[in-house]
Design a protein around this motif. Structure first.
Motif, PDB file in Angstrom:
ATOM      1  N   ASP A  93       1.118  -1.400  -0.244  1.00 25.06           N
ATOM      2  CA  ASP A  93       0.562   0.233  -0.298  1.00 25.06           C
ATOM      3  C   ASP A  93       0.848   0.806  -0.446  1.00 25.06           C
ATOM      4  N   ASP A  94       1.998   1.286   0.259  1.00 28.80           N
ATOM      5  CA  ASP A  94       3.070   2.002   0.124  1.00 28.80           C
ATOM      6  C   ASP A  94       4.382   2.090  -0.901  1.00 28.80           C
ATOM      7  N   GLU A  96       4.267   2.125  -3.982  1.00 33.39           N
ATOM      8  CA  GLU A  96       4.070   3.543  -4.827  1.00 33.39           C
ATOM      9  C   GLU A  96       4.725   5.073  -3.983  1.00 33.39           C
ATOM     10  N   TRP A  97       3.737   5.403  -3.583  1.00 34.39           N
ATOM     11  CA  TRP A  97       3.788   6.989  -2.679  1.00 34.39           C
ATOM     12  C   TRP A  97       4.680   7.512  -2.464  1.00 34.39           C
ATOM     13  N   ALA A  98       5.291   6.386  -1.164  1.00 33.22           N
ATOM     14  CA  ALA A  98       6.743   6.443  -0.549  1.00 33.22           C
ATOM     15  C   ALA A  98       8.143   6.601  -1.383  1.00 33.22           C
ATOM     16  N   PRO A  99       8.254   6.150  -2.151  1.00 36.89           N
ATOM     17  CA  PRO A  99       9.586   6.392  -2.936  1.00 36.89           C
ATOM     18  C   PRO A  99       9.874   7.624  -3.632  1.00 36.89           C
ATOM     19  N   ARG A 100       8.510   7.066  -4.132  1.00 35.16           N
ATOM     20  CA  ARG A 100       8.052   8.714  -5.237  1.00 35.16           C
ATOM     21  C   ARG A 100       8.195  10.314  -4.506  1.00 35.16           C
ATOM     22  N   PHE A 101       7.846   9.908  -2.802  1.00 34.28           N
ATOM     23  CA  PHE A 101       7.567  11.071  -2.283  1.00 34.28           C
ATOM     24  C   PHE A 101       9.387  11.637  -2.011  1.00 34.28           C
ATOM     25  N   CYS A 102      10.120  10.662  -1.663  1.00 32.71           N
ATOM     26  CA  CYS A 102      12.293  10.228  -1.144  1.00 32.71           C
ATOM     27  C   CYS A 102      12.392  11.125  -2.494  1.00 32.71           C
ATOM     28  N   PHE A 103      11.976  10.618  -3.436  1.00 30.98           N
ATOM     29  CA  PHE A 103      13.185  10.613  -4.197  1.00 30.98           C
ATOM     30  C   PHE A 103      13.100  12.335  -5.073  1.00 30.98           C
ATOM     31  N   GLU A 104      11.469  12.609  -4.683  1.00 27.98           N
ATOM     32  CA  GLU A 104      11.097  13.670  -5.916  1.00 27.98           C
ATOM     33  C   GLU A 104      12.073  15.193  -4.657  1.00 27.98           C
ATOM     34  N   ALA A 105      11.570  15.255  -3.206  1.00 28.05           N
ATOM     35  CA  ALA A 105      12.343  15.786  -2.548  1.00 28.05           C
ATOM     36  C   ALA A 105      13.458  15.368  -2.315  1.00 28.05           C
ATOM     37  N   ALA A 106      14.281  14.787  -3.199  1.00 25.71           N
ATOM     38  CA  ALA A 106      15.731  14.658  -2.952  1.00 25.71           C
ATOM     39  C   ALA A 106      16.702  15.815  -4.111  1.00 25.71           C
ATOM     40  N   ARG A 107      15.232  14.932  -5.372  1.00 24.42           N
ATOM     41  CA  ARG A 107      15.555  15.725  -6.628  1.00 24.42           C
ATOM     42  C   ARG A 107      15.828  17.638  -6.197  1.00 24.42           C
ATOM     43  N   ARG A 108      14.275  18.440  -5.446  1.00 27.91           N
ATOM     44  CA  ARG A 108      14.535  19.688  -4.929  1.00 27.91           C
ATOM     45  C   ARG A 108      15.647  20.028  -3.994  1.00 27.91           C
ATOM     46  N   GLY A 109      15.985  19.321  -3.790  1.00 24.48           N
ATOM     47  CA  GLY A 109      17.486  19.463  -2.267  1.00 24.48           C
ATOM     48  C   GLY A 109      17.124  19.872  -0.488  1.00 24.48           C
ATOM     49  N   TYR A 116       6.412   5.115   6.911  1.00 25.42           N
ATOM     50  CA  TYR A 116       5.967   4.244   5.556  1.00 25.42           C
ATOM     51  C   TYR A 116       5.952   2.734   6.620  1.00 25.42           C
ATOM     52  N   ARG A 117       5.524   1.779   6.016  1.00 27.72           N
ATOM     53  CA  ARG A 117       5.926   0.316   6.098  1.00 27.72           C
ATOM     54  C   ARG A 117       6.016  -0.252   5.661  1.00 27.72           C
ATOM     55  N   MET A 118       6.758  -1.187   6.537  1.00 29.24           N
ATOM     56  CA  MET A 118       7.995  -2.304   5.583  1.00 29.24           C
ATOM     57  C   MET A 118       7.744  -3.917   6.206  1.00 29.24           C
ATOM     58  N   LEU A 119       7.749  -4.450   5.439  1.00 32.78           N
ATOM     59  CA  LEU A 119       7.413  -6.297   5.078  1.00 32.78           C
ATOM     60  C   LEU A 119       8.478  -6.177   5.661  1.00 32.78           C
ATOM     61  N   GLY A 123       7.426 -12.318   7.933  1.00 38.47           N
ATOM     62  CA  GLY A 123       5.927 -11.324   7.339  1.00 38.47           C
ATOM     63  C   GLY A 123       5.139 -10.260   8.621  1.00 38.47           C
ATOM     64  N   ARG A 124       5.807 -10.198   9.494  1.00 36.35           N
ATOM     65  CA  ARG A 124       5.261  -8.712   9.970  1.00 36.35           C
ATOM     66  C   ARG A 124       5.420  -7.511   9.034  1.00 36.35           C
ATOM     67  N   THR A 125       4.168  -6.468   9.346  1.00 31.43           N
ATOM     68  CA  THR A 125       4.308  -5.565   8.992  1.00 31.43           C
ATOM     69  C   THR A 125       4.559  -4.048   9.927  1.00 31.43           C
ATOM     70  N   VAL A 126       6.086  -4.360   9.843  1.00 30.14           N
ATOM     71  CA  VAL A 126       6.773  -2.941  10.695  1.00 30.14           C
ATOM     72  C   VAL A 126       6.709  -1.446   9.850  1.00 30.14           C
ATOM     73  N   TRP A 127       6.269  -0.315  10.668  1.00 31.51           N
ATOM     74  CA  TRP A 127       6.034   0.776  10.828  1.00 31.51           C
ATOM     75  C   TRP A 127       7.229   1.681  11.095  1.00 31.51           C
TER      76      TRP A 127
END
Length: 572
Positions: A93-94, A96-109, A116-119, A123-127
């Motif tokens: 669920d995260d 698509e948007w999480a890497p896009r937000f991160c890299f777009e902010a990085a390009r702007r400096g 966000y959540r990781m697997l 199999g657990r979901t970790v915030w």
């Protein structure tokens, strides 16, 4: 999920003439695949539970991450250095948007912060909360570096609190039990949950509500012997984060359901009698934290109180004595049920506050006792931890206030709402003397109701109008009334920020907010309180609004008796 951009550049961001290698030279921020944290900083990072990392934008991969990450997610630290590892293990669920937000902010400096959540490997979901600093040279950003924090405990506690608020009251016990198992399963992200009543034999249990595979399931009876449920009743608690079916091989139901983790706690009546148990189970490991037992215990306290109340109600139906005796009995039994609800509120207030005080206290100790060892960014991170703990404390306070509004007995009498509104506005002006707000209160605004509850209602409605006109140049608030179809409809209007009507169904729900907390402070409980007060007076409440064009809140109050009848009763 949340994300935000930090104002300004990170202290280590490069200046003209400074390359990325120079910018990353601080002992905490500089990491390569084979680097280690200096010993003098290791204990500080461990106590703050911060995971330092570094990411090469050109290679699109981590070049370093602290080995502590293995304890959180289970993946070897070396695996993080492979290109694409991070993106592949983000929750779907995260992803698509999480890497896009991160890299777009990085390009702007722009330095930024993202949740966000990781697997995990099991199999657990970790915030995770990721604090990201952008490092670059004259030709633009080249690296990212920062700190990861495991915020799963906070998110779980927040989620359970929100679900718990929706389980605090119900007219029908069966409805409450069903809502409880649904909310419990969703709060823990689990597949199964049930409430079981201990039968007179003491060896068997009959379920009162069952949640399985995203839906309510039929109730059933089962024998305790050889099950973890028996240990719940014998040991007063059972927390098995993994291998539940293997630990109880005689419980064939666990194997059939594919249960891997099992949390449970008993239901104990106000007299100390064992009534049954409440459990939550999943087919994957569940996160076991310091919040697990207290939060499960709060659900159990509420269910046990409802069982006691249900017993009271059932006994009242069977009474055949005189009307006077039945009334006296009902009053005494309902008082006992109210005491159980007070015990529930006490459990919320105290069991959940202790961990919050620890988080706030140890963060403050780090800020005060190790101020010389922590840079400005570290202090900012610790202050944010304190702010989050304090905000959750406010959520607890508001939830308790919401509960008290429901429990307080109604004391109706004639009320001058106009005078009451003037007093509320005067208080708002004293609290915020710099504001210049025009407030028009119509004359003759009278009603019949509980003055204490109606004061709380007006404080929330007028307080909201005051708050959401805070960014309006010529702020204006109106409180008036009109007659519609033979009833008085009161109205509180403002020309503030307004809202989109497509979200109006969320407006009066507990902990529902239509604006971010960094835009307007609050917890999302005020309008839920208004609705409960209006409903207790037999009225209705609804809202109309447009974005940036203000809001109008309408409400009616159906008087429980004629004003003159109330006065006559008091004179007698």
């Amino acid at each position: 999920m949340s994300a935000r951009i930090h104002a300004g550049k990170h202290p280590n961001a490069p200046t003209p003439g400074m390359d990325a290698q120079d910018a990353a030279a601080s002992p905490i921020d500089s990491h390569s695949p084979d680097s280690t944290v200096p010993p003098r900083y290791r204990s500080l990072l461990n106590s703050a539970r911060a995971i330092p990392w570094k990411y090469d934008l050109a290679e699109d991969r981590y070049t370093h991450i602290d080995p502590q990450i293995e304890a959180i997610l289970g993946h070897p630290a070396e695996a993080w250095l492979e290109p694409g590892f991070w993106q592949a293990h983000i929750h779907p669920d995260d992803r698509e948007w999480a890497p896009r937000f991160c890299f777009e902010a990085a390009r702007r400096g722009e330095d930024h912060e993202i949740e966000y959540r990781m697997l995990a490997a099991d199999g657990r979901t970790v915030w995770l909360r990721d604090h990201v600093n952008v490092i670059g040279g004259t030709e633009g950003p080249t690296h990212l570096q920062g700190f990861l924090f495991d915020i799963s405990e906070q998110k779980q506690a927040q989620t359970v609190m929100e679900f718990l608020a929706r389980t605090t009251s119900a007219d029908d016990p069966d409805d409450l039990f069903q809502r409880c198992v649904r909310n419990l399963a969703q709060a823990y992200g689990a597949r199964y949950a049930f409430i079981g009543l201990l039968l007179d034999s003491g060896e068997d249990v009959r379920t009162l509500a069952v949640w399985a595979n995203d839906g309510l399931a039929p109730n059933f009876d089962y024998t305790l012997e050889g099950t973890p449920c028996k240990d719940i009743l014998d040991l007063r608690k059972e927390l098995i984060p993994r291998d539940a079916a293997r630990l109880y091989p005689d419980d064939t139901m666990l194997a059939q359901m594919g249960v891997e983790s099992y949390f449970g706690t008993p239901l104990v009546s106000s007299s100390g009698r064992m009534r049954g148990l409440i459990t939550v189970m999943d087919t994957k490991p569940m996160l076991l934290t310091r919040w697990t037992a207290p939060l499960l215990g709060v659900f159990a306290t509420r269910v046990a109180a409802e069982l006691d109340r249900k017993d009271v109600t059932d006994r009242l139906r069977e009474l055949n004595a005189s009307l006077e005796q039945r009334v006296m009995q009902r009053t005494a039994e309902l008082e006992a049920a109210n005491q159980e609800l007070k015990a529930f509120s006490y459990s919320v207030s105290h069991d959940l506050r202790a961990p919050l005080r620890a988080i706030d206290g140890f963060s403050r100790a780090l800020l005060e006792d190790y101020a010389g060892l922590i840079d400005t960014t570290g202090k900012d991170y610790l202050q944010r931890v304190r702010n989050s703990a304090q905000h959750m404390g406010t959520l607890i306070d508001d939830m308790l206030k919401l509960s008290r509004v429901t429990q307080a007995p109604l004391q109706p009498e004639p009320v001058d709402l106009g005078s009451m509104a003037e007093a509320v506005v005067a208080q708002l002006r004293r609290q915020d003397p710099a504001r210049d707000v025009r407030v028009d209160i119509a004359p003759g605004l009278h009603a019949v109701g509980d003055p204490g509850l109606l004061r709380i209602m007006l404080e929330n409605l007028l307080g909201n109008a005051w708050k959401y006109t805070g960014k309006t140049a010529a702020a204006q608030i109106v409180f008036d009334a009109s007659q519609r179809d033979g009833e008085t409809v009161f109205r509180v209007c403002d020309n503030g920020t307004g809202f989109d009507m497509q979200y109006a169904d969320k407006l009066f729900g507990a902990f529902q907010r239509l604006h971010r907390r960094d835009e307007f402070e609050g917890t999302g409980v005020g309008l839920a309180t208004v609705r409960r007060i209006v409903h207790r007076h037999g009225g209705r409440v609804w809202a109309e609004a447009k974005p940036d064009r203000g809001a109008r809140f309408h409400f009616t109050l159906d008087p429980p008796a004629r004003p003159d009848a109330i006065l006559e009763t008091r004179s007698d």
